[in-house]
Design a protein around this motif. Structure first.
Motif, PDB file in Angstrom:
ATOM      1  N   PRO A  17       0.526  -1.364  -0.376  1.00 52.09           N
ATOM      2  CA  PRO A  17      -0.260  -0.001   0.182  1.00 52.09           C
ATOM      3  C   PRO A  17       1.178   0.562   0.012  1.00 52.09           C
ATOM      4  N   HIS A  18       1.920   1.044   0.535  1.00 47.04           N
ATOM      5  CA  HIS A  18       3.166   2.223  -0.148  1.00 47.04           C
ATOM      6  C   HIS A  18       3.364   2.504  -1.084  1.00 47.04           C
ATOM      7  N   TYR A  19       3.177   1.256  -2.313  1.00 48.67           N
ATOM      8  CA  TYR A  19       3.445   2.460  -3.484  1.00 48.67           C
ATOM      9  C   TYR A  19       2.312   2.483  -4.666  1.00 48.67           C
ATOM     10  N   VAL A  20       1.278   1.308  -3.599  1.00 46.28           N
ATOM     11  CA  VAL A  20      -0.398   1.912  -4.674  1.00 46.28           C
ATOM     12  C   VAL A  20      -1.270   2.447  -3.981  1.00 46.28           C
ATOM     13  N   VAL A  21      -1.578   3.400  -4.674  1.00 43.55           N
ATOM     14  CA  VAL A  21      -3.124   3.715  -3.874  1.00 43.55           C
ATOM     15  C   VAL A  21      -4.226   2.928  -4.787  1.00 43.55           C
ATOM     16  N   THR A  22      -5.443   2.454  -4.508  1.00 44.49           N
ATOM     17  CA  THR A  22      -6.363   1.935  -5.188  1.00 44.49           C
ATOM     18  C   THR A  22      -7.751   3.030  -4.617  1.00 44.49           C
ATOM     19  N   GLN A  23      -7.981   2.604  -3.489  1.00 46.04           N
ATOM     20  CA  GLN A  23      -9.439   3.581  -3.572  1.00 46.04           C
ATOM     21  C   GLN A  23      -9.567   3.726  -1.983  1.00 46.04           C
ATOM     22  N   GLU A  24      -8.416   4.550  -1.929  1.00 47.10           N
ATOM     23  CA  GLU A  24      -8.227   5.283  -1.508  1.00 47.10           C
ATOM     24  C   GLU A  24      -9.062   7.383  -1.688  1.00 47.10           C
ATOM     25  N   LYS A  25      -9.488   7.584  -1.733  1.00 42.85           N
ATOM     26  CA  LYS A  25      -9.639   9.036  -2.382  1.00 42.85           C
ATOM     27  C   LYS A  25      -9.107  10.057  -1.377  1.00 42.85           C
ATOM     28  N   THR A  26      -9.196   9.254  -0.091  1.00 42.52           N
ATOM     29  CA  THR A  26      -8.451  10.402   0.734  1.00 42.52           C
ATOM     30  C   THR A  26      -7.567  11.236   0.770  1.00 42.52           C
ATOM     31  N   ILE A  27      -6.712  10.433  -0.152  1.00 45.33           N
ATOM     32  CA  ILE A  27      -5.789  11.154  -0.879  1.00 45.33           C
ATOM     33  C   ILE A  27      -5.397  12.321  -1.612  1.00 45.33           C
ATOM     34  N   LYS A  28      -6.969  12.478  -1.839  1.00 44.20           N
ATOM     35  CA  LYS A  28      -7.080  13.712  -2.705  1.00 44.20           C
ATOM     36  C   LYS A  28      -5.931  14.843  -2.357  1.00 44.20           C
ATOM     37  N   GLY A  29      -5.724  15.941  -2.854  1.00 43.90           N
ATOM     38  CA  GLY A  29      -5.307  17.104  -2.015  1.00 43.90           C
ATOM     39  C   GLY A  29      -3.251  16.948  -1.591  1.00 43.90           C
ATOM     40  N   ASN A  30      -3.888  14.977  -1.030  1.00 44.73           N
ATOM     41  CA  ASN A  30      -2.618  14.862  -0.628  1.00 44.73           C
ATOM     42  C   ASN A  30      -1.465  13.903  -0.485  1.00 44.73           C
ATOM     43  N   TRP A  31      -1.520  13.871  -1.862  1.00 45.60           N
ATOM     44  CA  TRP A  31      -0.182  13.234  -3.025  1.00 45.60           C
ATOM     45  C   TRP A  31       1.159  13.575  -2.033  1.00 45.60           C
ATOM     46  N   LEU A  32       1.391  14.611  -2.123  1.00 42.58           N
ATOM     47  CA  LEU A  32       2.915  15.433  -1.394  1.00 42.58           C
ATOM     48  C   LEU A  32       3.473  14.428  -0.202  1.00 42.58           C
ATOM     49  N   SER A  33       2.086  13.538   0.900  1.00 45.43           N
ATOM     50  CA  SER A  33       2.322  13.205   1.688  1.00 45.43           C
ATOM     51  C   SER A  33       2.997  11.401   1.704  1.00 45.43           C
ATOM     52  N   ARG A  34       2.541  11.406   0.105  1.00 44.98           N
ATOM     53  CA  ARG A  34       3.482   9.437  -0.335  1.00 44.98           C
ATOM     54  C   ARG A  34       4.688   9.798  -1.161  1.00 44.98           C
ATOM     55  N   PHE A  35       4.948  11.445  -0.379  1.00 42.37           N
ATOM     56  CA  PHE A  35       6.274  11.572  -1.180  1.00 42.37           C
ATOM     57  C   PHE A  35       7.497  11.815  -0.424  1.00 42.37           C
ATOM     58  N   ASN A  36       8.935  11.853  -0.546  1.00 42.58           N
ATOM     59  CA  ASN A  36       9.592  12.054   0.662  1.00 42.58           C
ATOM     60  C   ASN A  36       9.986  13.749   0.072  1.00 42.58           C
ATOM     61  N   GLU A  37      10.433  14.738  -0.672  1.00 41.90           N
ATOM     62  CA  GLU A  37      10.227  15.632  -0.998  1.00 41.90           C
ATOM     63  C   GLU A  37       9.079  16.471  -1.467  1.00 41.90           C
ATOM     64  N   ASN A  38       9.070  17.991  -1.677  1.00 45.26           N
ATOM     65  CA  ASN A  38       7.763  18.994  -1.733  1.00 45.26           C
ATOM     66  C   ASN A  38       8.483  18.884  -3.301  1.00 45.26           C
ATOM     67  N   ASN A  39       8.094  18.315  -4.410  1.00 45.91           N
ATOM     68  CA  ASN A  39       8.767  18.576  -6.010  1.00 45.91           C
ATOM     69  C   ASN A  39       6.950  18.294  -6.750  1.00 45.91           C
ATOM     70  N   PRO A  40       7.262  18.902  -8.141  1.00 50.42           N
ATOM     71  CA  PRO A  40       6.045  18.812  -8.910  1.00 50.42           C
ATOM     72  C   PRO A  40       5.727  17.575  -9.351  1.00 50.42           C
ATOM     73  N   ILE A  41       4.919  17.544  -9.790  1.00 50.88           N
ATOM     74  CA  ILE A  41       3.346  15.993 -10.243  1.00 50.88           C
ATOM     75  C   ILE A  41       3.228  15.937 -11.117  1.00 50.88           C
ATOM     76  N   HIS A  42       3.771  14.963 -12.000  1.00 53.35           N
ATOM     77  CA  HIS A  42       3.478  14.669 -13.117  1.00 53.35           C
ATOM     78  C   HIS A  42       2.657  13.633 -12.971  1.00 53.35           C
ATOM     79  N   ILE A  43       1.682  13.054 -13.925  1.00 54.47           N
ATOM     80  CA  ILE A  43       1.052  11.798 -13.875  1.00 54.47           C
ATOM     81  C   ILE A  43       0.778  11.213 -15.172  1.00 54.47           C
ATOM     82  N   GLU A  44       1.103   9.773 -15.158  1.00 55.20           N
ATOM     83  CA  GLU A  44       0.498   9.013 -16.393  1.00 55.20           C
ATOM     84  C   GLU A  44      -0.339   8.108 -16.259  1.00 55.20           C
ATOM     85  N   ILE A  45      -1.644   8.753 -17.724  1.00 56.91           N
ATOM     86  CA  ILE A  45      -2.687   8.321 -17.194  1.00 56.91           C
ATOM     87  C   ILE A  45      -2.689   7.134 -18.283  1.00 56.91           C
TER      88      ILE A  45
END
Length: 210
Positions: A17-45
């Motif tokens: 679960p520390h690598y994959v988010v599944t149904q945890e919609k509470t992650i919205k707005g809190n993605w930087l908490s999953r990373f070590n650094e406060n860096n820009p977020i790039h996503i691949e759909i």
């Protein structure tokens, strides 16, 4: 293309679960908490087996990457690569593209990659294409005002359709390449890109903002 069923996939995903988010919609707005650094977020759909997003994370350690894939039997392969690499700037999200506003706050993302999306060539499937106007509305919302969408495909019909869709939506096309591999642009290939380019297919790319 038929997906090979992997009976262990769901259980494997649940183990990390520390690598994959599944149904945890509470992650919205809190993605930087999953990373070590406060860096820009790039996503691949539609990250598939993860080749592109993992290589990008290795090349650009000062960017936080999120690979998004719906299919359990596919994302587990990306997970297996991440288990081996242990990249601190990479997360995976198992979700449908039409639900992205449930997982990302407005303006939370700096860049979106669409790489070799399913072309859905039949007219009745137009609304499933990831460059359809409804998806563009989602992308515009979750991107920062200056955020970019990077779109690559070898499918000429999808590329032509997408350019029209981008134009009708009112996006600003910053770059358009009709044969990307004939330019000196820095490029990280996906599994499909390597396969199709070896067959002689031209790779097209567009970069745009909203």
């Amino acid at each position: 293309m038929r997906l090979r069923h992997k009976p262990y996939a769901k259980e494997k995903i649940q183990e990390y679960p520390h690598y994959v988010v599944t149904q945890e919609k509470t992650i919205k707005g809190n993605w930087l908490s999953r990373f070590n650094e406060n860096n820009p977020i790039h996503i691949e759909i539609g990250c598939g087996k993860g080749r592109f997003i993992i290589e990008m994370a290795k090349r650009y350690p000062n960017i936080n990457f999120i690979g998004i894939e719906l299919q359990t039997s596919v994302i587990v392969t990306a997970l297996e690569k991440q288990i081996e690499e242990k990249l601190p700037n990479l997360q995976l999200l198992q979700a449908n593209a039409n639900e992205l506003r449930d997982y990302f706050e407005d303006g939370e993302v700096d860049r979106i990659y669409l790489t070799f999306s399913d072309p859905w060539p039949k007219n009745r499937h137009e609304k499933r294409r990831l460059t359809y106007k409804d998806f563009l509305t989602i992308y515009k919302a979750i991107l920062k005002p200056e955020g970019e969408l990077h779109f690559k495909t070898d499918n000429q019909g999808l590329f032509e359709y997408s350019l029209v869709s981008f134009s009708q939506f009112g996006t600003l096309l910053k770059e358009v390449y009709l044969d990307l591999h004939q330019t000196d642009q820095e490029n990280v290939m996906t599994e499909f890109e390597e396969k199709f380019s070896k067959k002689g297919n031209r790779i097209c790319k567009a970069v745009l903002t909203f």
